[in-house]
Design an enzyme around this catalytic site. Sequence first.
Site, PDB file in Angstrom:
ATOM      1  N   THR A 223      33.445 -30.219 -41.074  1.00 58.26           N
ATOM      2  CA  THR A 223      32.819 -30.968 -42.166  1.00 58.26           C
ATOM      3  C   THR A 223      32.420 -29.973 -43.246  1.00 58.26           C
ATOM      4  OG1 THR A 223      31.954 -32.685 -40.711  1.00 58.26           O
ATOM      5  CG2 THR A 223      30.695 -32.267 -42.716  1.00 58.26           C
ATOM      6  N   ARG A 251      35.206 -45.786 -36.885  1.00 55.06           N
ATOM      7  CA  ARG A 251      34.008 -45.011 -36.521  1.00 55.06           C
ATOM      8  C   ARG A 251      33.406 -44.355 -37.768  1.00 55.06           C
ATOM      9  NH1 ARG A 251      32.543 -39.263 -37.074  1.00 55.06           N
ATOM     10  NH2 ARG A 251      30.905 -38.884 -35.558  1.00 55.06           N
ATOM     11  N   ASP A 254      27.566 -39.393 -39.490  1.00 57.64           N
ATOM     12  CA  ASP A 254      26.335 -39.205 -40.244  1.00 57.64           C
ATOM     13  C   ASP A 254      26.552 -39.091 -41.751  1.00 57.64           C
ATOM     14  OD1 ASP A 254      27.640 -36.698 -39.335  1.00 57.64           O
ATOM     15  OD2 ASP A 254      26.190 -35.754 -40.651  1.00 57.64           O
ATOM     16  N   THR A 274      25.757 -30.587 -40.624  1.00 53.90           N
ATOM     17  CA  THR A 274      27.078 -30.606 -39.994  1.00 53.90           C
ATOM     18  C   THR A 274      26.947 -30.484 -38.476  1.00 53.90           C
ATOM     19  OG1 THR A 274      29.094 -29.287 -39.684  1.00 53.90           O
ATOM     20  CG2 THR A 274      27.228 -28.145 -40.634  1.00 53.90           C
ATOM     21  N   GLY A 275      27.815 -31.187 -37.766  1.00 52.43           N
ATOM     22  CA  GLY A 275      27.749 -31.182 -36.306  1.00 52.43           C
ATOM     23  C   GLY A 275      28.213 -32.527 -35.787  1.00 52.43           C
TER      24      GLY A 275
END
Lengths: 364, 364
Positions: A223, A251, A254, A274-275
């Site tokens: 990201t 889907r 965030d 990010t994650g």
Amino acid sequence: MVPMDGWMMGFGGMVAAFSLSLGNRRSDPRPSHNKVLRNALQLQFSLLPVIQVACANMIPVVLVHGGAGTIPEHRQALALAGVRASVEAAWQLLKSGGSVLDVVEHAVKMMEDDPVFNAGVGSSLNVAGEIQEDAMIMEGSMLNSGAVSCVKNIANPIHLARLVMEKSKHIYLSATGANMFARTMGIPAVPTAQLITEYRRLCWEKSLGEANSTVPDEGSKGTVGAIAIDKNGNVASATSTGGLNFKMIGRVGDVPCIGAGGYADNELGAVSTTGDGESIMKVTLARLVLFHMEQGKKPLEAAKLALQHLVRRTGDTAGLIALAPNGEWTAHCVSEHMSWAGATQGRRYHGLKRGEKHMQEVDE
Amino acid sequence: MVPMDGWMMGFGGMVAAFSLSLGNRRSDPRPSHNKVLRNALQLQFSLLPVIQVACANMIPVVLVHGGAGTIPEHRQALALAGVRASVEAAWQLLKSGGSVLDVVEHAVKMMEDDPVFNAGVGSSLNVAGEIQEDAMIMEGSMLNSGAVSCVKNIANPIHLARLVMEKSKHIYLSATGANMFARTMGIPAVPTAQLITEYRRLCWEKSLGEANSTVPDEGSKGTVGAIAIDKNGNVASATSTGGLNFKMIGRVGDVPCIGAGGYADNELGAVSTTGDGESIMKVTLARLVLFHMEQGKKPLEAAKLALQHLVRRTGDTAGLIALAPNGEWTAHCVSEHMSWAGATQGRRYHGLKRGEKHMQEVDE
């Protein structure tokens, strides 16, 4: 606590503390306690013009990240080169008077165009082998924002998010509706094949059980995001992603959710995260960092507290970039890697491994 | 501030304060300051079993709302009857040991089935005259959550959100993907015509400029939501909406964004919000209320502060229901109306106009 203006947090707090410490020097401060508080407030308000001048001379900063997670060795140099090139271009724009919105949009656009990152060209593929992109942009003076999720065939979703913010009456459009809006805005549809890279196709085939399992896979990480502050204290945040590899159709993570993937408020600061989107959403990570900053924490402390909370409540890891209204900033992750870079007058920064921070002085 | 466990906020804080005040009775407390703090912490942890018992005897509460805004007179009695019926059914379920997730889902489902509300049957129509529904559900022990946006032909989007939470590997699905998931879960597609009410069609035609402009229109208000806490201190939140009348295709509001339309965390409490989604998203309203509660504010104070912030930064209005881990709660709005109802052992509450709160004692 009622959110305070950025300058009040950065400067007003110091003023109030200063006045109160004067008060405490009295032999018996108790009877005059209210008076001291009143004086502190009056002093604070009488300093308003000074503070605003200070605010107008803020040192501009721009920060970008290229995703948190475990980046395979063969992609580390590419990721670092990508974030450094992005931040350099964004810095030149910021330095020459570009708006913070233009700056963060441009920084993210460059990384969307860079096939190494999981956004725009090089996005992860969903279970059906398609690209499905999410992006969000936000500016801090009026909290104006624009987001898109599940868009297809768009080279630069961050630009589409900006158009949602500026040219629609809403702030968040999804799927077919977002693509219809793109058409009315004259944004060309890019053939899916142009956005898919060999590497992402291999990762997808590996998930499908069809590819050689030795393909080094960075999972769905990559990201991209950018935050900036200009000399007038305006902040902005932009984030863009291709989402999880092999994700279900439809889907959403965030990124398009304000307060999760990013946030910007001139009174508080700006963040891009990010994650694993599922975990970031559960703790509204970007807004959580700013809540800690609102409580007086510096960006690094705030980032640590917010990421500790994410780890404790979700068992996951993540990373983020954050800056305060006074220009202080951090790039912090609890994952193994996060490629990131930063620029301010005469200095460039970058890092990849957790805790890594390189600084370089430059003539400009 | 690092978020604290619910019982720590509610009980641990008192314990620590008690220990520290004992310490302050010493003639010179400074040298023993660390020891006092250590004792306070030890005392706190030694009281853990007692506190957990206290927590396990929480008085269950359920609250619902039927949307904030200006409700036309001819729809006020219907809205009040709807929220009161919903809360009564939800209360009976909670009282008989139903999980908080079942309770909030059931409360919202009843209002989705009630044509007076803007959710499920009776949803607002988008610019194309179609129904496009958003919903979110969340539970507070593990922050598990499920959300859907832009789904069509679904009678109970809140049930679909629950299935996303429990049966998919993601927490948020949008548009076509969400509808595909619904089919795999065996949820029947309901013909659009069955979900459209005469009233919403008239509102849509009015926006199109085709209907008599004297049609009394409550705009797009009528989002529904529910929150609950059980005797073990588990909380949950559920929200569902048809969104804005005449919205663009693909427009997403606050409801599916965790922290905007709703939030639930056993350590903090639960919230469901209602109003203009664009403004609620900009201030992550649900999470903002809980941040104020985390700072020690009671639900009403926290709701007031968060709504003041929304008014100040967006110029808009909204309403919400909120409850704390100790069972304290509020239903508060800065709009003209918000239909709401609440139930706890032996008591029922409801209100419609801003500031209105009726209480009734009942035998049960």
